[in-house]
Motif scaffolding. Structure first.
Motif, PDB file in Angstrom:
ATOM      1  N   GLY A  87       0.794  -1.227   0.000  1.00 34.95           N
ATOM      2  CA  GLY A  87       0.000   0.000   0.000  1.00 34.95           C
ATOM      3  C   GLY A  87       0.821   1.269   0.000  1.00 34.95           C
ATOM      4  N   ARG A  88       1.882   1.307  -0.811  1.00 35.79           N
ATOM      5  CA  ARG A  88       2.758   2.482  -0.849  1.00 35.79           C
ATOM      6  C   ARG A  88       2.268   3.582  -1.777  1.00 35.79           C
ATOM      7  N   THR A  89       1.247   3.323  -2.576  1.00 40.22           N
ATOM      8  CA  THR A  89       0.731   4.344  -3.487  1.00 40.22           C
ATOM      9  C   THR A  89       0.308   5.591  -2.712  1.00 40.22           C
ATOM     10  N   SER A  90       0.769   6.747  -3.168  1.00 41.61           N
ATOM     11  CA  SER A  90       0.411   7.998  -2.501  1.00 41.61           C
ATOM     12  C   SER A  90      -1.068   8.296  -2.711  1.00 41.61           C
ATOM     13  N   THR A  91      -1.707   8.822  -1.699  1.00 42.03           N
ATOM     14  CA  THR A  91      -3.135   9.135  -1.824  1.00 42.03           C
ATOM     15  C   THR A  91      -3.393  10.311  -2.761  1.00 42.03           C
ATOM     16  N   ASP A  92      -2.334  11.049  -3.143  1.00 40.18           N
ATOM     17  CA  ASP A  92      -2.526  12.123  -4.122  1.00 40.18           C
ATOM     18  C   ASP A  92      -1.902  11.771  -5.472  1.00 40.18           C
ATOM     19  N   ALA A  93      -1.653  10.489  -5.724  1.00 37.21           N
ATOM     20  CA  ALA A  93      -1.124  10.059  -7.015  1.00 37.21           C
ATOM     21  C   ALA A  93      -2.120  10.365  -8.122  1.00 37.21           C
ATOM     22  N   ARG A  94      -1.612  10.719  -9.306  1.00 40.62           N
ATOM     23  CA  ARG A  94      -2.489  11.052 -10.438  1.00 40.62           C
ATOM     24  C   ARG A  94      -3.368   9.872 -10.824  1.00 40.62           C
ATOM     25  N   ILE A  95      -2.887   8.676 -10.589  1.00 36.98           N
ATOM     26  CA  ILE A  95      -3.614   7.473 -10.994  1.00 36.98           C
ATOM     27  C   ILE A  95      -4.895   7.283 -10.182  1.00 36.98           C
ATOM     28  N   LEU A  96      -5.037   8.038  -9.098  1.00 35.61           N
ATOM     29  CA  LEU A  96      -6.223   7.907  -8.245  1.00 35.61           C
ATOM     30  C   LEU A  96      -7.278   8.980  -8.532  1.00 35.61           C
ATOM     31  N   ASP A  97      -7.112   9.736  -9.635  1.00 36.36           N
ATOM     32  CA  ASP A  97      -8.142  10.727  -9.936  1.00 36.36           C
ATOM     33  C   ASP A  97      -9.359  10.033 -10.546  1.00 36.36           C
ATOM     34  N   ASP A  98     -10.339  10.816 -10.942  1.00 35.79           N
ATOM     35  CA  ASP A  98     -11.597  10.232 -11.412  1.00 35.79           C
ATOM     36  C   ASP A  98     -11.654  10.048 -12.931  1.00 35.79           C
TER      37      ASP A  98
END
Length: 225
Positions: A87-98
């Motif tokens: 679970g190292r993915t940053s919560t503001d990573a671009r891949i988590l946008d909508d």
């Protein structure tokens, strides 16, 4: 599920420098080819190392391809998948946008608080494996969510894991006219490596693009398995 691995490497088989810095190995003709492969996929998979190093968006470049997908009753952009055991993915990573659905394949080692934080940031978190992600189990979970064609873009650890799990159907490699060097530079398939049984590939096509070539292979089985 049909799994297509796509990568760009130097003549000496490196994906990046020993500092893990992203390099431009191919050019506009190959970028367009990659966009076509993405447009044909239901989802695009990368490892968390790629997310941390490059912060990719993994959406289509050409609006016409997005429109064509919508006309065919599909989402405008393929779903995005990250193999991220801890679970190292940053919560503001671009891949988590909508812009598209994002699945995070994680192991059971991450705690509930971290899972909830990633879910709140926009990810659908899928637990697949105890201490590290079980790639085959993760792909089964994606298939249950409607992913029939998966494109794997790397990096080397994830590509090796896919070959090790025996899930790869096609491999497309752009070989650019550059030498990177370095024993510690990432290669097409890192990980522990094969020693006795090896993936059995059949060369199907060679195409010259930009100042390099695309080698396209069908993956039959693991030789000796």
């Amino acid at each position: 599920m049909h799994v297509v691995v796509n990568a760009a490497q130097s003549v000496d088989g490196k994906l990046a420098t020993r500092r893990r810095e992203q390099l431009r190995i191919s050019g506009p003709e190959d970028f367009d080819r990659v966009d076509r492969v993405r447009a044909a996929a239901d989802a695009i998979l990368v490892g968390v190392g790629t997310v941390l190093a490059d912060d990719p968006h993994l959406t289509l470049d050409e609006e016409d391809r997005r429109v064509e997908r919508l006309r065919n009753g599909r989402p405008g952009d393929p779903a995005r998948v990250v193999v991220d055991s801890t679970g190292r993915t940053s919560t503001d990573a671009r891949i988590l946008d909508d812009a598209a659905t994002t699945y995070l394949l994680v192991s059971a080692t991450i705690d509930r608080e971290r899972r909830e934080a990633l879910a709140d940031a926009g990810a659908e978190v899928i637990v697949a494996g105890e201490e590290r992600v079980d790639v085959a189990a993760g792909l089964d979970a994606l298939a249950d969510r409607g992913v029939d064609r998966l494109m794997v873009e790397g990096g080397g650890e994830v590509i090796f894991s896919c070959f090790e799990a025996g899930v790869v159907d096609e491999l497309h490699v752009y070989v650019g006219s550059v030498v990177i060097g370095g024993r510690d530079a990432p290669t097409l398939a890192d990980g522990t490596g094969f020693t006795e049984a090896f993936p059995d590939l059949t060369l199907g096509d060679v195409e010259r693009l930009d100042d390099g070539v695309v080698l396209s292979y069908e993956v039959d089985d693991v030789e000796g398995s």
